[in-house]
Design a protein around this motif. Structure first.
Motif, mmCIF file in Angstrom:
data_model
loop_
_atom_site.group_PDB
_atom_site.id
_atom_site.type_symbol
_atom_site.label_atom_id
_atom_site.label_comp_id
_atom_site.label_asym_id
_atom_site.label_seq_id
_atom_site.Cartn_x
_atom_site.Cartn_y
_atom_site.Cartn_z
ATOM 1 N N LEU A 85 0.838 -1.159 -0.049
ATOM 2 C CA LEU A 85 -0.103 -0.113 -0.042
ATOM 3 C C LEU A 85 0.640 1.297 0.047
ATOM 4 C CD1 LEU A 85 -2.912 -0.842 2.485
ATOM 5 C CD2 LEU A 85 -2.875 -0.786 -0.129
ATOM 6 N N ASP A 86 2.218 1.295 0.498
ATOM 7 C CA ASP A 86 2.902 2.391 0.433
ATOM 8 C C ASP A 86 3.712 2.532 -1.011
ATOM 9 O OD1 ASP A 86 2.506 1.737 3.453
ATOM 10 O OD2 ASP A 86 2.698 3.934 3.230
ATOM 11 N N PHE A 87 3.871 3.526 -1.560
ATOM 12 C CA PHE A 87 4.405 3.678 -2.781
ATOM 13 C C PHE A 87 5.321 4.931 -2.770
ATOM 14 C CE2 PHE A 87 0.828 0.987 -3.780
ATOM 15 C CZ PHE A 87 1.357 0.148 -4.453
ATOM 16 N N GLY A 88 6.590 4.976 -3.603
ATOM 17 C CA GLY A 88 7.431 6.275 -3.513
ATOM 18 C C GLY A 88 7.393 6.747 -5.011
ATOM 19 N N GLU A 89 7.310 8.026 -5.056
ATOM 20 C CA GLU A 89 7.531 8.652 -6.352
ATOM 21 C C GLU A 89 8.543 9.671 -6.082
ATOM 22 O OE1 GLU A 89 6.292 7.985 -9.329
ATOM 23 O OE2 GLU A 89 5.063 6.161 -8.817
ATOM 24 N N ASN A 90 9.214 9.918 -7.128
ATOM 25 C CA ASN A 90 10.169 11.244 -7.395
ATOM 26 C C ASN A 90 9.824 12.257 -8.297
ATOM 27 O OD1 ASN A 90 11.016 9.886 -9.493
ATOM 28 N ND2 ASN A 90 13.117 10.086 -9.274
ATOM 29 N N LYS A 91 8.879 12.268 -8.812
ATOM 30 C CA LYS A 91 8.255 13.294 -9.728
ATOM 31 C C LYS A 91 6.854 13.768 -9.396
ATOM 32 C CE LYS A 91 11.695 13.598 -13.054
ATOM 33 N NZ LYS A 91 12.287 12.302 -13.214
ATOM 34 N N ALA A 92 6.553 14.998 -9.045
ATOM 35 C CA ALA A 92 5.237 15.286 -8.558
ATOM 36 C C ALA A 92 4.323 15.073 -9.449
ATOM 37 C CB ALA A 92 5.506 16.895 -8.510
ATOM 38 N N GLN A 93 4.181 15.392 -10.731
ATOM 39 C CA GLN A 93 2.893 15.158 -11.807
ATOM 40 C C GLN A 93 2.949 13.700 -11.920
ATOM 41 O OE1 GLN A 93 5.284 18.016 -12.779
ATOM 42 N NE2 GLN A 93 3.861 19.468 -13.946
ATOM 43 N N GLU A 94 3.867 12.956 -11.874
ATOM 44 C CA GLU A 94 3.949 11.546 -12.240
ATOM 45 C C GLU A 94 3.095 10.907 -11.108
ATOM 46 O OE1 GLU A 94 7.600 9.557 -12.891
ATOM 47 O OE2 GLU A 94 6.503 7.584 -12.666
ATOM 48 N N MET A 95 3.416 11.378 -9.751
ATOM 49 C CA MET A 95 2.744 10.956 -8.494
ATOM 50 C C MET A 95 1.293 11.140 -8.707
ATOM 51 S SD MET A 95 3.373 11.749 -4.448
ATOM 52 C CE MET A 95 2.433 13.260 -4.665
ATOM 53 N N VAL A 96 0.915 12.446 -8.936
ATOM 54 C CA VAL A 96 -0.347 12.899 -9.051
ATOM 55 C C VAL A 96 -1.414 11.919 -9.850
ATOM 56 C CG1 VAL A 96 -1.889 14.768 -9.346
ATOM 57 C CG2 VAL A 96 -0.086 15.196 -7.983
ATOM 58 N N ALA A 97 -0.547 11.992 -11.098
ATOM 59 C CA ALA A 97 -1.311 11.167 -12.159
ATOM 60 C C ALA A 97 -1.687 9.545 -11.692
ATOM 61 C CB ALA A 97 -0.410 11.272 -13.440
ATOM 62 N N LYS A 98 -0.542 9.081 -11.068
ATOM 63 C CA LYS A 98 -0.851 7.448 -10.928
ATOM 64 C C LYS A 98 -1.913 7.880 -9.711
ATOM 65 C CE LYS A 98 3.678 6.036 -11.912
ATOM 66 N NZ LYS A 98 4.902 5.769 -11.538
ATOM 67 N N LYS A 99 -1.790 8.550 -8.779
ATOM 68 C CA LYS A 99 -2.879 8.542 -7.615
ATOM 69 C C LYS A 99 -4.046 8.417 -8.154
ATOM 70 C CE LYS A 99 -3.440 10.952 -3.237
ATOM 71 N NZ LYS A 99 -4.730 11.794 -3.155
ATOM 72 N N ALA A 100 -4.385 9.434 -9.310
ATOM 73 C CA ALA A 100 -5.787 9.361 -9.921
ATOM 74 C C ALA A 100 -6.258 8.436 -10.059
ATOM 75 C CB ALA A 100 -5.678 10.663 -10.778
ATOM 76 N N VAL A 101 -5.622 7.322 -10.809
ATOM 77 C CA VAL A 101 -6.094 6.141 -11.335
ATOM 78 C C VAL A 101 -5.635 4.949 -10.563
ATOM 79 C CG1 VAL A 101 -6.100 7.149 -13.729
ATOM 80 C CG2 VAL A 101 -3.903 5.809 -12.771
ATOM 81 N N CYS A 102 -5.498 5.075 -9.288
ATOM 82 C CA CYS A 102 -4.877 3.875 -8.407
ATOM 83 C C CYS A 102 -5.988 3.827 -7.179
ATOM 84 C CB CYS A 102 -3.697 3.771 -7.747
ATOM 85 S SG CYS A 102 -2.520 3.369 -9.211
ATOM 86 N N PRO A 103 -6.584 3.070 -6.578
ATOM 87 C CA PRO A 103 -7.123 2.735 -5.564
ATOM 88 C C PRO A 103 -6.906 3.815 -4.468
ATOM 89 C CG PRO A 103 -6.838 0.536 -6.161
ATOM 90 C CD PRO A 103 -5.986 1.348 -7.087
ATOM 91 N N ASP A 104 -7.702 4.271 -3.673
ATOM 92 C CA ASP A 104 -7.589 5.303 -2.574
ATOM 93 C C ASP A 104 -6.746 4.728 -1.485
ATOM 94 O OD1 ASP A 104 -8.518 7.242 -4.071
ATOM 95 O OD2 ASP A 104 -10.715 7.136 -3.007
ATOM 96 N N SER A 105 -6.596 3.282 -1.282
ATOM 97 C CA SER A 105 -6.234 2.615 -0.325
ATOM 98 C C SER A 105 -4.544 3.001 -0.390
ATOM 99 C CB SER A 105 -6.387 1.141 -0.140
ATOM 100 O OG SER A 105 -6.046 0.470 -1.455
ATOM 101 N N ALA A 106 -3.897 3.337 -1.600
ATOM 102 C CA ALA A 106 -2.527 3.431 -1.754
ATOM 103 C C ALA A 106 -2.173 4.569 -0.777
ATOM 104 C CB ALA A 106 -2.451 3.561 -3.249
ATOM 105 N N ARG A 107 -1.075 4.669 -0.485
ATOM 106 C CA ARG A 107 -0.286 6.020 0.258
ATOM 107 C C ARG A 107 0.942 6.200 -0.604
ATOM 108 N NH1 ARG A 107 -2.007 2.645 4.847
ATOM 109 N NH2 ARG A 107 -0.057 1.510 4.533
ATOM 110 N N TRP A 108 1.112 7.711 -0.951
ATOM 111 C CA TRP A 108 2.159 8.007 -1.734
ATOM 112 C C TRP A 108 3.057 8.850 -1.124
ATOM 113 C CZ3 TRP A 108 1.976 6.036 -6.722
ATOM 114 C CH2 TRP A 108 0.802 5.585 -7.022
ATOM 115 N N HIS A 109 4.219 8.397 -1.095
ATOM 116 C CA HIS A 109 5.329 9.117 -0.425
ATOM 117 C C HIS A 109 6.286 9.950 -1.698
ATOM 118 C CE1 HIS A 109 5.008 6.888 3.352
ATOM 119 N NE2 HIS A 109 4.425 5.774 2.486
#
Ligand code: PLP
Length: 230
Positions: free
Chosen positions: A50-74
């Protein structure tokens, strides 16, 4: 397959916890999904990650938008001030705060949005010229400044250790991180009580856990080799 890789990473984390007499729950495994498509993240979520790490702001937002809300983004990457608006409110934690001006910008955006943001100070623990992050003395100044910012919750320290053949080579750096955290806590700075150490990647996470990591950030050992190095 993600599920199989997750199982072996899990086993190694468990072994390291046992060796260091720590509880498994003290360590959060962050699957670093940067450059991997949302599809790969969804597969990981199905495997229980459930915990994911991203290093680019827009890439993180784009993935968050299409993934289940249970995911946590770092957010774990070099953050430019003009990208802070994408990260605040979307990341559960920003691991990579490396200057007071950046911290001040996060504070400004968080205040505007009426949010509190959990942050870590990124320390260049090996003093590598090529690395982001700040020296140990500057880290104290940064943590102190963040402790005084009402919309920031400063929770600990993060480092990217040097790439090494033998993970044992990084043990002294991980130990130095823990020592720095203890030193800062002993200063009794207002608003500062650090309890998180974000350290350890695919090559050295077991050693990092043995030395006190509370977050390990593992990419290639979970998702396989990335198409391009980032
Ligand atoms: C890419 C990255 C990782 C993961 O690296 P791997 O070696 O693939 O495990 C961890 N932390 C940060 C800050 C990264 O950019």
């Amino acid at each position: 397959m993600f599920a199989e890789r997750l199982k072996s990473v899990e086993e190694e984390i468990r072994r390291a916890c046992e060796k260091a007499d720590r509880k498994r729950e003290e360590v959060t495994l962050i699957a670093v999904s940067k450059t991997n498509p949302a599809e790969a993240v969804r597969e990981a979520i199905e495997a229980g990650q459930l915990d994911f790490g991203e290093n680019k702001a827009q890439e993180m937002v784009a993935k968050k938008a299409v993934c289940p809300d249970s995911a946590r983004w770092h957010f774990i990457g070099n953050l430019q001030k003009n990208k802070v608006k994408y990260v605040v409110g979307n990341a559960v934690m920003i691991h990579s705060v490396s200057s007071i001006p950046l911290a001040a910008e996060i504070e400004r955006i968080a205040a505007k949005k009426g949010l509190t943001v959990s942050v870590l100070a990124e320390v260049n623990i090996a003093d590598e010229a090529t690395k982001h992050g700040i020296g140990r003395e500057e880290a104290v100044e940064l943590v102190k400044a963040m402790g005084e910012m009402p919309h920031l919750h400063v929770e600990g320290l993060m480092c990217i250790a040097p790439p090494v053949e033998d993970p044992e080579e990084n043990r002294p750096y991980f130990a130095a991180m823990r020592q720095l955290l203890n030193e800062i806590n002993a200063m009794g700075l207002p608003g500062v009580q650090l309890h998180e150490l974000s350290m350890g990647m695919s090559g050295d996470y077991a050693v990092a856990v043995e030395e006190g990591a509370t977050f390990v950030r593992v990419g290639t050992a979970l998702f396989g080799a990335r198409n391009y190095p980032v």
